[in-house]
Design a protein around this motif. Structure first.
Motif, mmCIF file in Angstrom:
data_model
loop_
_atom_site.group_PDB
_atom_site.id
_atom_site.type_symbol
_atom_site.label_atom_id
_atom_site.label_comp_id
_atom_site.label_asym_id
_atom_site.label_seq_id
_atom_site.Cartn_x
_atom_site.Cartn_y
_atom_site.Cartn_z
ATOM 1 N N LEU A 139 19.242 37.098 -18.291
ATOM 2 C CA LEU A 139 18.486 37.597 -17.134
ATOM 3 C C LEU A 139 18.597 36.625 -15.966
ATOM 4 O O LEU A 139 18.720 37.033 -14.810
ATOM 5 C CB LEU A 139 17.008 37.787 -17.505
ATOM 6 N N GLY A 140 18.575 35.326 -16.289
ATOM 7 C CA GLY A 140 18.703 34.310 -15.240
ATOM 8 C C GLY A 140 20.052 34.354 -14.553
ATOM 9 O O GLY A 140 20.179 34.004 -13.375
ATOM 10 N N SER A 141 21.072 34.806 -15.278
ATOM 11 C CA SER A 141 22.422 34.845 -14.687
ATOM 12 C C SER A 141 22.631 36.085 -13.811
ATOM 13 O O SER A 141 23.616 36.177 -13.093
ATOM 14 C CB SER A 141 23.480 34.813 -15.791
ATOM 15 N N LEU A 142 21.718 37.069 -13.883
ATOM 16 C CA LEU A 142 21.829 38.266 -13.033
ATOM 17 C C LEU A 142 21.182 37.960 -11.684
ATOM 18 O O LEU A 142 19.964 37.813 -11.588
ATOM 19 C CB LEU A 142 21.118 39.463 -13.693
ATOM 20 N N GLN A 143 21.988 37.871 -10.669
ATOM 21 C CA GLN A 143 21.522 37.427 -9.355
ATOM 22 C C GLN A 143 20.411 38.336 -8.824
ATOM 23 O O GLN A 143 20.520 39.561 -8.826
ATOM 24 C CB GLN A 143 22.704 37.427 -8.376
ATOM 25 N N GLY A 144 19.308 37.717 -8.406
ATOM 26 C CA GLY A 144 18.224 38.453 -7.775
ATOM 27 C C GLY A 144 17.317 39.192 -8.738
ATOM 28 O O GLY A 144 16.415 39.916 -8.319
ATOM 29 N N PHE A 145 17.542 39.043 -10.046
ATOM 30 C CA PHE A 145 16.723 39.800 -11.006
ATOM 31 C C PHE A 145 15.351 39.157 -11.209
ATOM 32 O O PHE A 145 14.331 39.840 -11.256
ATOM 33 C CB PHE A 145 17.458 39.927 -12.344
ATOM 34 N N LEU A 146 15.318 37.831 -11.364
ATOM 35 C CA LEU A 146 14.056 37.133 -11.632
ATOM 36 C C LEU A 146 13.362 36.763 -10.316
ATOM 37 O O LEU A 146 13.989 36.192 -9.419
ATOM 38 C CB LEU A 146 14.301 35.874 -12.458
ATOM 39 N N SER A 147 12.088 37.076 -10.229
ATOM 40 C CA SER A 147 11.305 36.725 -9.034
ATOM 41 C C SER A 147 10.877 35.254 -9.136
ATOM 42 O O SER A 147 10.955 34.658 -10.207
ATOM 43 C CB SER A 147 10.070 37.610 -8.956
ATOM 44 N N PRO A 148 10.397 34.655 -8.023
ATOM 45 C CA PRO A 148 9.921 33.260 -8.094
ATOM 46 C C PRO A 148 8.838 33.047 -9.152
ATOM 47 O O PRO A 148 8.839 32.037 -9.854
ATOM 48 C CB PRO A 148 9.382 33.008 -6.679
ATOM 49 N N SER A 149 7.925 34.033 -9.297
ATOM 50 C CA SER A 149 6.879 33.872 -10.322
ATOM 51 C C SER A 149 7.467 33.956 -11.727
ATOM 52 O O SER A 149 7.027 33.259 -12.650
ATOM 53 C CB SER A 149 5.788 34.931 -10.136
ATOM 54 N N ASP A 150 8.497 34.822 -11.901
ATOM 55 C CA ASP A 150 9.194 34.886 -13.202
ATOM 56 C C ASP A 150 9.854 33.550 -13.526
ATOM 57 O O ASP A 150 9.824 33.091 -14.672
ATOM 58 C CB ASP A 150 10.280 35.982 -13.180
ATOM 59 N N GLY A 170 15.454 35.941 -27.964
ATOM 60 C CA GLY A 170 14.739 35.915 -26.685
ATOM 61 C C GLY A 170 15.316 34.887 -25.724
ATOM 62 O O GLY A 170 15.448 35.148 -24.514
ATOM 63 N N ILE A 171 15.690 33.719 -26.258
ATOM 64 C CA ILE A 171 16.272 32.660 -25.411
ATOM 65 C C ILE A 171 17.623 33.120 -24.849
ATOM 66 O O ILE A 171 17.940 32.906 -23.674
ATOM 67 C CB ILE A 171 16.411 31.348 -26.210
ATOM 68 N N ARG A 172 18.422 33.797 -25.696
ATOM 69 C CA ARG A 172 19.712 34.308 -25.210
ATOM 70 C C ARG A 172 19.495 35.347 -24.103
ATOM 71 O O ARG A 172 20.196 35.367 -23.090
ATOM 72 C CB ARG A 172 20.498 34.944 -26.365
ATOM 73 N N ALA A 173 18.479 36.212 -24.307
ATOM 74 C CA ALA A 173 18.180 37.246 -23.305
ATOM 75 C C ALA A 173 17.692 36.600 -22.000
ATOM 76 O O ALA A 173 18.069 37.027 -20.901
ATOM 77 C CB ALA A 173 17.128 38.202 -23.852
ATOM 78 N N LEU A 174 16.875 35.549 -22.140
ATOM 79 C CA LEU A 174 16.356 34.849 -20.959
ATOM 80 C C LEU A 174 17.507 34.246 -20.141
ATOM 81 O O LEU A 174 17.551 34.346 -18.913
ATOM 82 C CB LEU A 174 15.396 33.746 -21.416
ATOM 83 N N THR A 175 18.458 33.623 -20.849
ATOM 84 C CA THR A 175 19.627 33.030 -20.175
ATOM 85 C C THR A 175 20.398 34.107 -19.421
ATOM 86 O O THR A 175 20.847 33.905 -18.289
ATOM 87 C CB THR A 175 20.551 32.354 -21.211
#
Length: 969
Positions: A415-426, A408-413
């Motif tokens: 997702l964070g590297s994909l520009q514009g994927f995570l919203s401010p609340s995420d 999960g931590i690897r997946a989180l890292t």
């Protein structure tokens, strides 16, 4: 001779003429060449004994630049017509290939004028060739025929047949092959031919499919690699007919193979096929083969993803990922079908192990998204699934199963590297999860992974981390530092405090974040200093370790490096000076900060904050630092209202605490670039010299000696340096001879010697001789012997390249050449009570010498090394064993001559009272097995018997080595 009726005599005449032509072909005139060509063409009809010499003459003429137009075609026609090439010897066949190669290089247009006849002629020449030397040349000719667009005419299939008959290559070079041709050379050369033109596709693809189904792994691998190479030039037209068979073979291999190599090549081939189909330009009326090909793959693999416990789940995922990674079009086609399925399966399967498998597959597809970067919203399947993907990843982070958390931590890292994927609340949720995992997760793996993830995401979202995560970490740190707790929970608080400090360091990647974290760390250090609690020392060391990590992360950014330097270095100095003055007045206050352990932890912080400064900024900083220590100039320090003056170089017992701070001066001045001038350098050197010789505290004396040596190493050559070195020698010599401070004088001698040895200074040999002389001293001898390790080893804080020291290449080899003969001579002349010192010194020198150098010197030194094993000093034994172990692997022939002594010594030392010696002896006994078997067999039974005893050793590490060594024997 040329007109003689005996063919052997004619042959000798032509041979002589050909040898002359090979020497002087560049001097011939056009008419001479014409005359000779006509003569040699005519001789091709002569007796077969003459032909080899005729071909040598034609090879010489084929290199002539003045060859008339039409002659090259004439010669080749004559060879094709008159010579049965495959009946000739290997060298003569090679000559024919050389003639063709020469003409193709210099007379390309003429040969193309022959049309397909040239291709047909070459096919006849090559047909049946077996020698690997000739095949390499022949394959190159075929590649040139195709690459340079010679007419193949109706002979495409014949040309393919004449080369493909060698596929797959099964050549094994003879053991003593002087030509050096390897199987791999032939494989690559033939592959370049087969994959050079789409015209071969209709003949080659059935052959590759047949060989992929072979039982031979080498044939499978060669076929797969050749097919991958072909995909680079093929289009849909070439592949269309064979796609079902190719997919069937690839699927079967990945589903059934036990070989990782075959699986990897199958996946690479599938990737190449998908990429090839993605590249093809479609007309409006043609079928999209990529779509139908991917549909076949999805149909055969998709349903296996619903069975996370079954063995075909991973092969199916790998096949889909290989196809999806080929192009953006194939990625969308596959993920449109697969991502919703995986998200659905994650929800359906409640077990952690199954969820981990599903999430790892999902992660594999998400990683492919990174290849294409930011994708427009309307194109991206992933953006439409954003809420579901985030929900799955966040649920994995809260699962009690550690392995699922880590995925999960690897997946989180990711997702964070994909520009514009995570919203401010995420992102707020991301910070919550990272803080919880980093600080409160029991398992250290998850905690460390969360900190690493925070470090990866911090530079992407600096505002979020500096504005949200850092204040939360600061709050946690304050809470755990100020709370009252029972004794049994103090360990948990200590661990939590350490994690807070590590997390603050981990996120300090971006300058804007560093500006937030550094004040928090410094504030905590001040708080710990004032705390006067028993565990203060370890707390301070933890803060220093975090500050050091931040310093290293700032080094590549000029702005961050300067901010860190001007914020942290004065603050540390101010706290240390304050503590030293309190210690002078009230011996119990501020003591933790002056502990050797804490000062030693501050040294790398100041060093790392200084090494990467620009010369201008470093000069600005040194103008404050040196006056602080020499003149007590404290005005640049924060909170500088100190109760008394700072005089570290003055005499007096009450100033002992201040003198310890020379360690911080050393960290700074010894890390400066060499082109930065140090103010009052001569005075500073004299003060350091005096302190190193007169101080009773070993820590302070050693630090002053290291600082003196670091400055001397970088000091420009000249009269000033000679004077300061002479002064040092004058101070050292009387102190070494007698008195209470002999050890301090030896420490100074060692560090100054090292400083000069590194830069090849002429005085280094005189000081080394002084050190050699001390090996015979009953009191200082053992310490002088250990000093040879200091001279040869890499020093962590001063005198290394990272802090801009003057380190010449190969200084160790030079030291070895100059001093080992003296060590050997001294050993032979020494009394029995000090012989061990010479052996110890020698083993230290040899231990740090590059192994290739040591192997060349081994025959002269081995007897001494074997004698060192009989020495009672465990340090000598350990150093010698660690020196001998790699030599057993790298110089087996020399070591074999002494196998009897080696076996006896090693077995004897497996019973040593020192655990480290027992382990090293067992490793050497293990390394003995690399000697030739015939040498070892007479000792086998004895060694196995002797190694039974350490199997019962009371120490687990010894038993482990004994098992490995005895098993090998």
């Amino acid at each position: 001779c040329l007109e003689n009726t005996d063919p052997r005599t004619r042959g000798r005449g032509i041979q002589l003429l050909s040898q002359v032509l090979l020497q002087c072909y560049s001097l011939l005139q056009e008419k001479e060449v014409l005359h000779l060509v006509l003569f040699y063409e005519n001789r091709l009809q002569d007796h077969h004994l003459v032909i080899p010499s005729v071909l040598q003459g034609l090879r010489a003429l084929s290199m002539c630049e003045v060859l008339s137009p039409g002659l090259a075609v004439s010669v080749l026609k004559a060879i094709f017509q008159e010579v049965h090439v495959q009946s000739l010897l290997q060298l003569d066949r090679h000559t024919v290939y050389s003639i063709i190669t020469n003409f193709m290089g210099s007379r390309e247009e003429e040969l193309k004028g022959l049309g397909a006849d040239f291709t047909f002629g070459f096919i006849q020449v090559m047909d049946g060739e077996k020698d690997p030397r000739n095949l390499l040349v022949a394959f190159q000719i075929v590649r040139d025929l195709i690459a340079k667009n010679y007419a193949l005419g109706p002979f495409v299939e014949e040309l393919f047949e004449v080369t493909s008959c060698y596929f797959p290559i099964d050549f094994t070079p003879p053991p003593s092959d002087p030509h050096g041709i390897q199987r791999e050379d032939l494989i690559l050369s033939l592959r370049a031919v087969l994959s050079s033109t789409p015209q071969f596709a209709e003949f080659l693809l059935p052959l590759l499919i047949e060989k992929m189904d072979s039982d031979l792994q080498s044939a499978k691998l060669d076929s797969l690699q050749t097919l991958t190479a072909c995909c680079a030039i093929y289009g849909q037209k070439e592949l269309q007919e064979f796609l079902p068979s190719l997919w069937s073979s690839l699927r079967r291999e990945v589903f059934q193979t036990a070989s990782e190599k075959v699986e990897a090549e199958c996946l690479a081939t599938l990737h190449a096929l998908s990429a090839c189909l993605s590249r093809s330009v479609l007309s409006s009326d043609t079928e999209d083969l990529l779509d139908s090909f991917l549909s076949s793959i999805l149909q055969d693999c998709r349903h296996h993803l619903c069975e996370p416990d079954m063995k075909l789940v991973w092969p199916s995922a790998k096949l889909l990922q290989a196809a999806a990674g080929a192009s953006l079009r194939s990625y969308h086609c596959v993920t449109r079908s697969v991502l919703p399925l995986l998200l659905e399966q994650y929800t359906k399967h409640p077990q952690s192990s199954q969820r981990r498998t599903i999430l790892e597959m999902l992660l594999g597809f998400l990683e492919l998204q990174q290849k294409w970067g930011y994708v427009e919203e309307d194109e991206s399947n992933l953006l439409s699934l954003q809420a579901q993907v985030c929900s799955v990843v966040f649920s994995a982070l809260t699962d009690p199963n550690v392995q699922l958390q880590l995925v999960g931590i690897r997946a989180l890292t990711l997702l964070g590297s994909l520009q514009g994927f995570l919203s401010p609340s995420d992102l707020e949720l991301v910070v919550d999860h990272l803080i919880r995992l980093a600080l409160h997760e029991e398992d250290s793996q998850s905690s460390e992974a969360a900190m690493e993830a925070a470090g990866s995401l911090a530079p992407i979202y600096p505002k979020v981390f500096s504005g949200c995560m850092v204040p939360r970490l600061e709050e946690e740190l304050q809470c755990v530092s100020s709370s009252e707790w029972e004794e049994e929970s103090s360990r948990d608080h200590c661990s939590l405090r350490q994690r807070c400090l590590q997390a603050l360091a981990a996120v300090s990647i971006h300058t804007s974040i560093v500006r937030e974290t550094v004040p928090v760390l410094l504030q905590h250090l001040r708080k710990v200093q004032k705390g006067n609690v028993a565990g203060n020392t370890q707390d301070m060391v933890s803060v220093c370790q975090s500050l050091h990590r931040v310093a290293l992360q700032c080094q590549q950014d000029a702005e961050g490096c300067w901010y860190y330097h001007q914020t942290v270095v004065p603050c540390l100095l101010a706290m240390a000076v304050q503590a030293a003055m309190q210690e002078s007045a009230h011996p119990l206050l501020g003591k933790a900060l002056l502990e050797e352990e804490v000062l030693a932890a501050m040294v790398p912080i100041i060093s790392a904050a200084t090494t990467h400064l620009s010369p201008e900024l470093a000069a600005q900083s040194v103008s404050h630092m040196v006056p602080l220590f020499l003149d007590g100039e404290v005005s640049f320090l924060p909170q500088n209202s100190f109760p008394s003056s700072f005089q570290p170089f003055e005499d007096g017992e009450c100033l002992e605490a201040q003198r310890r701070l020379v360690a911080l001066l050393m960290a700074f001045v010894c890390s400066l670039p060499r082109n930065v001038a140090i103010p009052q350098q001569e005075r500073l050197l004299r003060e350091l010299l005096g302190l190193s010789c007169s101080c009773n505290c070993p820590f302070t004396a050693t630090t002053a000696a290291k600082c003196f040596a670091g400055l001397v190493n970088k000091h420009p050559a000249g009269q000033q340096l000679d004077e300061i070195l002479q002064l040092a020698v004058n101070r050292m010599e009387p102190s070494l001879a007698e008195g209470p401070r002999r050890m301090q004088a030896l420490t100074l001698l060692l560090w100054v010697t090292k400083a000069l040895v590194l830069r090849y200074h002429p005085l280094s040999s005189r000081l080394t001789d002084k050190l050699l002389g001390l090996l015979g001293d009953a009191e200082l001898g053992p310490a002088a012997a250990d000093g040879f390790s200091l001279l040869m080893a890499e020093s962590p804080d001063v005198l290394h390249k990272g802090c801009h020291a003057d380190v010449r290449i190969m200084f160790r080899q030079r030291f070895f050449t100059d001093n080992v003969p003296k060590l050997v001579q001294g050993f032979h002349g020494a009394g029995p009570d000090v012989k061990a010192n010479y052996l110890k010194g020698l083993s230290h020198v040899l231990n740090h010498l590059p192994k290739p150098v040591l192997v060349t010197e081994l025959p002269t030194l081995l007897s001494l090394l074997l004698e060192a094993l009989s020495c009672s000093d465990c340090v000598v034994q350990l150093s010698t064993l660690s020196c001998l172990q790699p030599l057993l692997l790298e110089a087996p022939q020399i070591m074999s001559l002494h196998v009897d002594t080696l076996v006896t010594k090693f077995l004897s030392l497996t019973s040593s009272p020192t655990m480290a010696v027992r382990i090293a002896a067992l490793r050497c006994a293990h390394a003995l097995t690399s000697l030739p078997t015939t040498v070892l067999l007479p000792y086998k039974a004895r060694v196995i018997r002797a190694l039974a005893k350490p199997l019962d050793d009371k120490k687990r590490l010894v038993r482990k080595e004994a098992v490995a060594a005895r098993g090998e024997w």
